[in-house]
Design an enzyme around this catalytic site. Structure first.
Site, mmCIF file in Angstrom:
data_model
loop_
_atom_site.group_PDB
_atom_site.id
_atom_site.type_symbol
_atom_site.label_atom_id
_atom_site.label_comp_id
_atom_site.label_asym_id
_atom_site.label_seq_id
_atom_site.Cartn_x
_atom_site.Cartn_y
_atom_site.Cartn_z
ATOM 1 N N SER A 1 85.892 -1.546 49.617
ATOM 2 C CA SER A 1 86.646 -0.312 49.838
ATOM 3 C C SER A 1 88.140 -0.488 49.546
ATOM 4 O O SER A 1 88.527 -0.827 48.441
ATOM 5 C CB SER A 1 86.399 0.168 51.277
ATOM 6 O OG SER A 1 86.862 1.469 51.477
ATOM 7 N N LYS B 1 82.271 -0.886 46.939
ATOM 8 C CA LYS B 1 82.193 0.331 47.744
ATOM 9 C C LYS B 1 83.394 1.205 47.395
ATOM 10 O O LYS B 1 84.500 0.979 47.871
ATOM 11 C CB LYS B 1 82.190 0.036 49.242
ATOM 12 C CG LYS B 1 82.007 1.297 50.085
ATOM 13 C CD LYS B 1 82.089 0.996 51.573
ATOM 14 C CE LYS B 1 81.770 2.239 52.396
ATOM 15 N NZ LYS B 1 82.679 3.375 52.094
#
Length: 212
Positions: A75, A100
């Site tokens: 992320s 992600k």
């Protein structure tokens, strides 16, 4: 960096096992190293997109950077690594990150149920996909991960500045400027201004981590 009381000649960002957090924090960290630079593209479901860029003075722009990541770096950690890599601002070491890059919203239906929707995706500053792909390292590290930090430090030492940057507290900067009579007034003013900027920037940074 202030408490080190020593010159800083390079920075190692160890983002192994970092699941990410607030996107704005990734942009803030990138802003320490780069000026007026695109960090990430957020592409929406309806093809609308926006680009987040660095802000303010890049206080650590002169320092070489090495980023260490593993398969669990995800992320916002991937956003930061990819932005530094895209601008050739850092060398990425380790293995391919988690991948992600989706932005999700949770819509409650009642007290016990909800629907999670993917509403956007993070793309690198160059428009490359992160979700399901990850960030490829510049240098792949194999073997026991306990040795990776030393390998990263060895590489960073090769890039380190001959003389580093020393970070001091504002009071120390003011005192030093008054005591050093041999430096021109203009040079003193510039030095104090730089130190004030550094201290203000560091103190104002949020410390709480909002992890997914």
């Amino acid at each position: 960096m202030i408490d080190l009381d020593a010159p800083v000649t390079g920075v190692l960002l160890d983002m192994r096992d970092n699941p990410g957090g607030v996107l704005a924090s990734a942009v803030s960290v990138a802003s320490l190293f780069m000026t007026d630079t695109d960090v990430v593209q957020v592409k929406g479901r309806q093809s609308d997109s926006r680009t987040l860029s660095t802000q303010g003075a890049a206080l650590l722009e002169a320092l070489p950077v090495v980023v260490l990541q593993n398969r669990y770096s995800a992320s916002a950690a991937e956003v930061l690594a990819s932005s530094l890599q895209a601008q050739k601002r850092a060398t990425i070491l380790g293995e391919v990150s988690y991948g992600k890059g989706s932005v999700q919203s949770v819509i409650p239906l009642n007290d016990e149920q909800a629907v999670k929707l993917t509403v956007a995706n993070y793309m690198t500053a160059l428009g490359k996909k992160i979700d399901g792909v990850g960030v490829e390292p510049d240098v792949t590290l194999l073997g026991n991960e306990s040795t990776w930090e030393q390998q990263a430090l060895d590489l960073l030492r090769q890039q380190a500045l001959p003389s580093g940057i020393r970070f001091v507290r504002k009071a120390q900067a003011d005192s030093g400027a008054k005591q050093d009579k041999s430096i021109k007034d203009e040079a003193i003013k510039k030095k104090v201004t730089q130190n004030n900027t550094v201290i203000d920037h560091v103190i104002d940074k949020p410390t709480a981590k909002d992890k997914r």
